[in-house]
Design a protein around this motif. Structure first.
Motif, PDB file in Angstrom:
ATOM      1  N   ASP A 148       0.926  -1.282   0.451  1.00  0.00           N
ATOM      2  CA  ASP A 148       0.061   0.263  -0.039  1.00  0.00           C
ATOM      3  C   ASP A 148       0.965   1.275  -0.285  1.00  0.00           C
ATOM      4  O   ASP A 148       2.008   0.640  -0.018  1.00  0.00           O
ATOM      5  CB  ASP A 148      -1.410   0.138   1.152  1.00  0.00           C
ATOM      6  N   GLY A 149       0.189   2.324   0.036  1.00  0.00           N
ATOM      7  CA  GLY A 149       1.163   3.368  -0.362  1.00  0.00           C
ATOM      8  C   GLY A 149       1.950   3.634   0.763  1.00  0.00           C
ATOM      9  O   GLY A 149       2.951   4.411   1.376  1.00  0.00           O
ATOM     10  N   ARG A 150       1.204   3.476   2.729  1.00  0.00           N
ATOM     11  CA  ARG A 150       2.188   3.843   3.061  1.00  0.00           C
ATOM     12  C   ARG A 150       3.221   3.377   2.957  1.00  0.00           C
ATOM     13  O   ARG A 150       4.575   3.435   3.943  1.00  0.00           O
ATOM     14  CB  ARG A 150       1.413   3.431   5.064  1.00  0.00           C
ATOM     15  N   GLU A 151       3.581   1.560   2.822  1.00  0.00           N
ATOM     16  CA  GLU A 151       4.407   0.932   2.982  1.00  0.00           C
ATOM     17  C   GLU A 151       5.794   1.624   1.714  1.00  0.00           C
ATOM     18  O   GLU A 151       6.794   1.752   2.291  1.00  0.00           O
ATOM     19  CB  GLU A 151       4.434  -0.375   1.843  1.00  0.00           C
ATOM     20  N   LEU A 152       5.244   2.175   0.844  1.00  0.00           N
ATOM     21  CA  LEU A 152       5.721   2.730  -0.408  1.00  0.00           C
ATOM     22  C   LEU A 152       6.440   4.050   0.425  1.00  0.00           C
ATOM     23  O   LEU A 152       7.792   4.535   0.512  1.00  0.00           O
ATOM     24  CB  LEU A 152       5.035   2.849  -1.342  1.00  0.00           C
ATOM     25  N   LEU A 153       5.889   4.615   1.272  1.00  0.00           N
ATOM     26  CA  LEU A 153       5.950   5.415   1.812  1.00  0.00           C
ATOM     27  C   LEU A 153       7.259   5.985   2.646  1.00  0.00           C
ATOM     28  O   LEU A 153       8.438   6.067   2.472  1.00  0.00           O
ATOM     29  CB  LEU A 153       4.777   6.781   2.478  1.00  0.00           C
ATOM     30  N   GLY A 154       7.109   4.507   3.269  1.00  0.00           N
ATOM     31  CA  GLY A 154       7.821   3.629   4.926  1.00  0.00           C
ATOM     32  C   GLY A 154       9.113   3.550   3.228  1.00  0.00           C
ATOM     33  O   GLY A 154      10.980   4.003   4.288  1.00  0.00           O
ATOM     34  N   ARG A 155       9.420   3.096   3.084  1.00  0.00           N
ATOM     35  CA  ARG A 155      10.472   2.904   2.042  1.00  0.00           C
ATOM     36  C   ARG A 155      10.983   4.206   0.958  1.00  0.00           C
ATOM     37  O   ARG A 155      12.382   3.508   1.246  1.00  0.00           O
ATOM     38  CB  ARG A 155      10.501   2.046   0.156  1.00  0.00           C
ATOM     39  N   LEU A 156      10.647   4.962   1.016  1.00  0.00           N
ATOM     40  CA  LEU A 156      11.168   6.323  -0.010  1.00  0.00           C
ATOM     41  C   LEU A 156      11.688   7.213   1.299  1.00  0.00           C
ATOM     42  O   LEU A 156      13.072   7.587   1.570  1.00  0.00           O
ATOM     43  CB  LEU A 156      10.178   7.192  -0.151  1.00  0.00           C
ATOM     44  N   THR A 157      11.232   7.174   2.420  1.00  0.00           N
ATOM     45  CA  THR A 157      11.949   7.613   4.166  1.00  0.00           C
ATOM     46  C   THR A 157      12.851   6.993   4.466  1.00  0.00           C
ATOM     47  O   THR A 157      13.610   7.984   5.586  1.00  0.00           O
ATOM     48  CB  THR A 157      10.632   8.028   5.214  1.00  0.00           C
ATOM     49  N   ALA A 158      13.239   5.770   3.869  1.00  0.00           N
ATOM     50  CA  ALA A 158      14.347   5.196   4.595  1.00  0.00           C
ATOM     51  C   ALA A 158      15.627   5.548   3.709  1.00  0.00           C
ATOM     52  O   ALA A 158      16.555   5.217   3.622  1.00  0.00           O
ATOM     53  CB  ALA A 158      14.256   3.801   4.595  1.00  0.00           C
ATOM     54  N   LEU A 159      15.432   6.302   2.365  1.00  0.00           N
ATOM     55  CA  LEU A 159      16.477   6.617   1.822  1.00  0.00           C
ATOM     56  C   LEU A 159      17.200   8.188   1.599  1.00  0.00           C
ATOM     57  O   LEU A 159      16.420   8.537   2.936  1.00  0.00           O
ATOM     58  CB  LEU A 159      15.848   7.117   0.306  1.00  0.00           C
ATOM     59  N   PRO A 160      18.097   8.194   2.219  1.00  0.00           N
ATOM     60  CA  PRO A 160      19.145   9.123   2.576  1.00  0.00           C
ATOM     61  C   PRO A 160      18.514  10.281   1.828  1.00  0.00           C
ATOM     62  O   PRO A 160      18.313  10.122   1.272  1.00  0.00           O
ATOM     63  CB  PRO A 160      20.324   8.319   2.287  1.00  0.00           C
ATOM     64  N   GLY A 161      18.600  11.388   2.953  1.00  0.00           N
ATOM     65  CA  GLY A 161      18.276  12.236   1.901  1.00  0.00           C
ATOM     66  C   GLY A 161      16.495  12.648   2.279  1.00  0.00           C
ATOM     67  O   GLY A 161      16.370  13.727   1.555  1.00  0.00           O
ATOM     68  N   PHE A 162      16.105  11.490   2.277  1.00  0.00           N
ATOM     69  CA  PHE A 162      14.507  11.131   2.166  1.00  0.00           C
ATOM     70  C   PHE A 162      13.690  11.875   3.365  1.00  0.00           C
ATOM     71  O   PHE A 162      13.656  10.285   3.738  1.00  0.00           O
ATOM     72  CB  PHE A 162      14.276  10.928   1.001  1.00  0.00           C
ATOM     73  N   GLY A 163      13.512  12.681   3.746  1.00  0.00           N
ATOM     74  CA  GLY A 163      12.580  13.422   5.039  1.00  0.00           C
ATOM     75  C   GLY A 163      11.245  13.229   4.320  1.00  0.00           C
ATOM     76  O   GLY A 163      10.741  13.063   3.360  1.00  0.00           O
ATOM     77  N   ARG A 164      10.285  12.721   5.058  1.00  0.00           N
ATOM     78  CA  ARG A 164       8.765  13.164   4.789  1.00  0.00           C
ATOM     79  C   ARG A 164       8.497  13.910   4.010  1.00  0.00           C
ATOM     80  O   ARG A 164       7.901  13.545   2.920  1.00  0.00           O
ATOM     81  CB  ARG A 164       7.681  12.959   6.107  1.00  0.00           C
ATOM     82  N   GLN A 165       8.809  14.672   3.580  1.00  0.00           N
ATOM     83  CA  GLN A 165       7.516  15.808   2.683  1.00  0.00           C
ATOM     84  C   GLN A 165       8.706  15.836   1.235  1.00  0.00           C
ATOM     85  O   GLN A 165       7.731  14.633   0.252  1.00  0.00           O
ATOM     86  CB  GLN A 165       8.434  17.446   2.379  1.00  0.00           C
TER      87      GLN A 165
END
Length: 193
Positions: free
Chosen positions: A110-127
């Motif tokens: 789901d979207g929450r899982e994808l958001l979690g993957r993205l925020t785990a990247l260096p330099g990727f804050g929530r926004q």
């Protein structure tokens, strides 16, 4: 669907066909114009002599990569920091996604899982992660259940807030106006207006 930024048509085509180029553009999308950030992957590919490869960038000699980023015109106003950030992101791709950027968003529940993957990247804050999630959903049809909600107000279909909403010159103008309003509001709040 793809981006419609006023950049070299070849740069837009690279972003449309190369998930790593798209991700690198998002990494670079800070403290420079959207056009600069998202055209730089094309310039980087030209300087390397081939399409971007996460394994190659992850293993690149850091000083040599900085030199490529700093070569005039520099790929970013902070070439040293951004070369390091791109390298860090590529290392995560190699370690977790077999070096394939598209695997980052290929199969989330789901979207929450994808958001979690993205925020785990260096330099990727929530926004930044929400903007990239909106970009994937709106322009590249990466739409796991709940992606709009996970993208926050960037997922709004009527929004003109970020690169995810740029489809033509008018939408680019509206995004720029929104960003200027946000900067003015932030400045006013720091002054106590």
């Amino acid at each position: 669907m793809t981006l419609a930024l006023p950049i070299d048509p070849e740069a837009n085509r690279l972003l449309a066909r190369d998930p790593l180029a798209l991700l690198v553009g998002m990494v670079l999308d800070q403290q420079v114009s959207m056009e600069k950030a998202f055209s730089s992957p094309y310039v980087l590919a030209q300087r390397l002599g081939h399409d971007l490869d996460a394994r190659e960038l992850a293993d690149f000699d850091p000083e040599a990569l900085v030199a490529i980023f700093a070569e005039p015109p520099a790929l970013h106003r902070f070439p040293k920091a951004m070369a390091a950030r791109v390298q860090e992101v590529c290392r995560v791709l190699v370690e977790r996604y077999d070096g394939e950027a598209a695997r980052l968003w290929a199969d989330p529940d789901d979207g929450r899982e994808l958001l979690g993957r993205l925020t785990a990247l260096p330099g990727f804050g929530r926004q930044k992660a929400q903007i990239f999630l909106a970009l994937l959903g709106k322009r590249f049809r990466v739409q796991p259940p709940g992606w709009r909600e996970a993208a926050g107000h960037y997922g709004d279909p009527e929004a003109h807030r970020s690169v995810a909403d740029v489809t033509d010159a008018e939408s680019l103008r509206l995004v720029r106006e929104y960003k200027q309003q946000m900067k003015a509001a932030a400045k006013a709040s720091t002054r106590g207006d």
